[in-house]
Design a protein around this motif. Structure first.
Motif, PDB file in Angstrom:
ATOM      1  N   ALA A  79       0.770  -1.087   0.146  1.00  0.00           N
ATOM      2  CA  ALA A  79      -0.047  -0.176  -0.038  1.00  0.00           C
ATOM      3  C   ALA A  79       0.787   1.271  -0.133  1.00  0.00           C
ATOM      4  CB  ALA A  79      -0.974   0.087   1.024  1.00  0.00           C
ATOM      5  N   ARG A  80       1.885   1.347   0.734  1.00  0.00           N
ATOM      6  CA  ARG A  80       2.917   2.060   0.731  1.00  0.00           C
ATOM      7  C   ARG A  80       3.594   2.626  -0.670  1.00  0.00           C
ATOM      8  NH1 ARG A  80       6.609   2.692   5.793  1.00  0.00           N
ATOM      9  NH2 ARG A  80       4.464   2.866   6.830  1.00  0.00           N
ATOM     10  N   LEU A  81       3.912   1.545  -1.275  1.00  0.00           N
ATOM     11  CA  LEU A  81       4.453   1.329  -2.492  1.00  0.00           C
ATOM     12  C   LEU A  81       3.390   2.050  -3.619  1.00  0.00           C
ATOM     13  CD1 LEU A  81       6.545   0.812  -4.832  1.00  0.00           C
ATOM     14  CD2 LEU A  81       5.832  -1.484  -4.813  1.00  0.00           C
ATOM     15  N   ARG A  82       2.204   1.578  -3.418  1.00  0.00           N
ATOM     16  CA  ARG A  82       1.238   2.133  -4.278  1.00  0.00           C
ATOM     17  C   ARG A  82       1.007   3.660  -3.901  1.00  0.00           C
ATOM     18  NH1 ARG A  82      -2.428  -0.638  -2.077  1.00  0.00           N
ATOM     19  NH2 ARG A  82      -2.594  -2.296  -3.373  1.00  0.00           N
ATOM     20  N   ASP A  83       1.140   4.116  -2.961  1.00  0.00           N
ATOM     21  CA  ASP A  83       1.150   5.657  -2.615  1.00  0.00           C
ATOM     22  C   ASP A  83       2.006   6.322  -3.423  1.00  0.00           C
ATOM     23  OD1 ASP A  83      -1.447   5.126  -1.275  1.00  0.00           O
ATOM     24  OD2 ASP A  83      -0.570   5.318   0.543  1.00  0.00           O
ATOM     25  N   ARG A  84       3.386   5.811  -3.044  1.00  0.00           N
ATOM     26  CA  ARG A  84       4.503   6.524  -3.777  1.00  0.00           C
ATOM     27  C   ARG A  84       4.215   6.519  -5.078  1.00  0.00           C
ATOM     28  NH1 ARG A  84       7.958   3.673  -1.089  1.00  0.00           N
ATOM     29  NH2 ARG A  84       8.873   2.450  -2.988  1.00  0.00           N
ATOM     30  N   LEU A  85       3.868   5.522  -5.920  1.00  0.00           N
ATOM     31  CA  LEU A  85       3.683   5.453  -7.269  1.00  0.00           C
ATOM     32  C   LEU A  85       2.802   6.348  -7.793  1.00  0.00           C
ATOM     33  CD1 LEU A  85       4.413   1.564  -8.085  1.00  0.00           C
ATOM     34  CD2 LEU A  85       5.963   3.448  -8.388  1.00  0.00           C
ATOM     35  N   HIS A  86       1.547   6.455  -6.992  1.00  0.00           N
ATOM     36  CA  HIS A  86       0.670   7.538  -7.333  1.00  0.00           C
ATOM     37  C   HIS A  86       1.048   8.820  -7.623  1.00  0.00           C
ATOM     38  CE1 HIS A  86      -3.104   5.493  -8.031  1.00  0.00           C
ATOM     39  NE2 HIS A  86      -2.892   4.723  -6.706  1.00  0.00           N
ATOM     40  N   GLU A  87       2.075   9.170  -6.640  1.00  0.00           N
ATOM     41  CA  GLU A  87       2.744  10.408  -6.435  1.00  0.00           C
ATOM     42  C   GLU A  87       3.981  10.808  -7.497  1.00  0.00           C
ATOM     43  OE1 GLU A  87       1.510  13.040  -4.677  1.00  0.00           O
ATOM     44  OE2 GLU A  87      -0.087  11.559  -4.017  1.00  0.00           O
ATOM     45  N   CYS A  88       4.293   9.581  -8.104  1.00  0.00           N
ATOM     46  CA  CYS A  88       5.602   9.635  -8.772  1.00  0.00           C
ATOM     47  C   CYS A  88       5.242   9.118 -10.293  1.00  0.00           C
ATOM     48  CB  CYS A  88       6.727   8.855  -8.066  1.00  0.00           C
ATOM     49  SG  CYS A  88       7.018   9.507  -6.660  1.00  0.00           S
ATOM     50  N   THR A 135       7.998   6.817 -16.857  1.00  0.00           N
ATOM     51  CA  THR A 135       6.504   6.943 -16.766  1.00  0.00           C
ATOM     52  C   THR A 135       5.835   5.757 -16.152  1.00  0.00           C
ATOM     53  OG1 THR A 135       6.540   8.504 -18.496  1.00  0.00           O
ATOM     54  CG2 THR A 135       4.156   7.716 -17.658  1.00  0.00           C
ATOM     55  N   THR A 136       5.383   5.796 -14.936  1.00  0.00           N
ATOM     56  CA  THR A 136       4.480   4.663 -14.268  1.00  0.00           C
ATOM     57  C   THR A 136       3.000   4.900 -14.340  1.00  0.00           C
ATOM     58  OG1 THR A 136       6.446   4.098 -13.292  1.00  0.00           O
ATOM     59  CG2 THR A 136       4.391   3.146 -12.457  1.00  0.00           C
ATOM     60  N   VAL A 137       2.319   3.904 -14.835  1.00  0.00           N
ATOM     61  CA  VAL A 137       0.554   4.041 -14.696  1.00  0.00           C
ATOM     62  C   VAL A 137       0.339   2.472 -14.123  1.00  0.00           C
ATOM     63  CG1 VAL A 137      -1.398   4.259 -16.059  1.00  0.00           C
ATOM     64  CG2 VAL A 137       0.530   5.297 -16.952  1.00  0.00           C
ATOM     65  N   LEU A 138      -0.540   2.929 -12.866  1.00  0.00           N
ATOM     66  CA  LEU A 138      -0.893   1.776 -12.192  1.00  0.00           C
ATOM     67  C   LEU A 138      -2.197   1.302 -12.815  1.00  0.00           C
ATOM     68  CD1 LEU A 138      -0.759   3.197  -8.476  1.00  0.00           C
ATOM     69  CD2 LEU A 138       0.525   1.204  -9.577  1.00  0.00           C
ATOM     70  N   ARG A 170       2.200  -0.424 -15.888  1.00  0.00           N
ATOM     71  CA  ARG A 170       2.924  -0.274 -16.965  1.00  0.00           C
ATOM     72  C   ARG A 170       3.815   0.789 -16.917  1.00  0.00           C
ATOM     73  NH1 ARG A 170       1.891  -1.773 -22.655  1.00  0.00           N
ATOM     74  NH2 ARG A 170       1.036  -3.572 -21.438  1.00  0.00           N
ATOM     75  N   ARG A 171       5.225   0.505 -17.176  1.00  0.00           N
ATOM     76  CA  ARG A 171       6.206   1.458 -16.776  1.00  0.00           C
ATOM     77  C   ARG A 171       6.993   1.549 -18.434  1.00  0.00           C
ATOM     78  NH1 ARG A 171       8.918   0.153 -12.234  1.00  0.00           N
ATOM     79  NH2 ARG A 171       7.767   1.785 -11.092  1.00  0.00           N
ATOM     80  N   THR A 172       7.204   2.995 -18.988  1.00  0.00           N
ATOM     81  CA  THR A 172       7.994   2.962 -19.972  1.00  0.00           C
ATOM     82  C   THR A 172       9.340   3.904 -19.704  1.00  0.00           C
ATOM     83  OG1 THR A 172       6.923   5.098 -20.699  1.00  0.00           O
ATOM     84  CG2 THR A 172       6.334   3.022 -21.549  1.00  0.00           C
ATOM     85  N   VAL A 173      10.282   3.587 -20.131  1.00  0.00           N
ATOM     86  CA  VAL A 173      11.608   4.452 -19.818  1.00  0.00           C
ATOM     87  C   VAL A 173      12.047   4.974 -21.376  1.00  0.00           C
ATOM     88  CG1 VAL A 173      14.107   4.322 -19.211  1.00  0.00           C
ATOM     89  CG2 VAL A 173      12.143   2.753 -18.045  1.00  0.00           C
TER      90      VAL A 173
END
Length: 240
Positions: free
Chosen positions: A139-148, A163-166, A181-184
């Motif tokens: 859940a903490r990782l999920r919150d961080r990815l939402h902000e990042c 770019t990261t999309v949950l 899904r993540r793109t670099v």
């Protein structure tokens, strides 16, 4: 090949794939012969997380459990650490903007990650399964990815945009899980240097499961293979 002297690979560099394959060949040779949150703050070290018995290397599914189109090998410990770091699009030693989006590093002296990598040469795709020990809730990782959702990364003089999309749908079978899904995209380079990754992350006790399909250029990640190997890895960790 001396793994300890391997030249660092930049995120977005196609040599990343050859590097992993080289490490895989070594392995084969060795085996052949600030967001506000309600509630009372709790120190990370004080969080009680159930420890799963067995070493990560023992819990990792063997290469024979990978789909046939992905001949796989288990990476040596040092190569596994480097490969795992690259799967978040950042990599070891990189600087990240915003700084708070820097991935949490593993505690020094802890059990090293266990990683197996399968490669489909026809589609230029890799399928990676990583097991690591983590006390951080998903859940903490999920919150961080939402902000990042989008970050800038610089490493070894090279820059990239990650770019990261949950995903809304998440895999089942673990205590908690996310899919993304993540793109670099590198600052310099052709279209073929863009990496695209489909990743499922789950937690069982203190074991973090990460399964990633990675492609280069216009190739699309193999979501079916990710689903298959995530289920296989969950069963392996649970001992079923």
């Amino acid at each position: 090949m001396n793994v300890a002297q391997t030249t660092p690979i930049r995120v977005g560099d196609p040599a990343l794939r050859r590097w992993w394959l080289g490490l895989a060949a070594v392995s084969l040779a060795l085996t052949g012969c600030a967001q506000s949150v309600s509630g009372t703050p709790v120190a990370e070290s004080a969080v009680s997380v159930r420890q799963v018995e067995g070493s990560l290397a023992e819990l990792l599914p063997p290469p024979s459990r990978f789909p046939a189109r992905y001949p796989a090998v288990v990476l040596p410990a040092q190569a596994a650490t480097a490969a795992a770091a690259d799967l978040d699009g950042v990599g070891a030693g990189a600087s990240v903007s915003p700084a708070q989006c820097t991935p949490i590093e593993a505690e020094p002296g802890g059990e090293p990650a266990a990683v197996a990598v399968g490669t489909d040469d026809a589609s230029r795709a890799t399928l990676t399964v990583e097991l690591s020990r983590s006390a951080e809730p998903v859940a903490r990782l999920r919150d961080r990815l939402h902000e990042c959702g989008q970050i800038q990364v610089r490493r070894a003089g090279a820059g990239s945009t990650v770019t990261t999309v949950l995903d809304q749908a998440v895999p089942v079978g673990t205590d908690d899980a996310i899919a993304l899904r993540r793109t670099v995209v590198p600052e310099v380079g052709g279209v073929g240097l863009t990496q695209t990754m489909q990743t499922s992350i789950g937690q069982i006790g203190d074991v973090r499961i990460t399964v990633t399909s990675m492609t280069f250029g216009a190739g699309q990640p193999d979501t079916a293979a990710v689903d298959e190997m995530f289920a296989t890895t969950v069963a392996s960790v649970r001992g079923s």
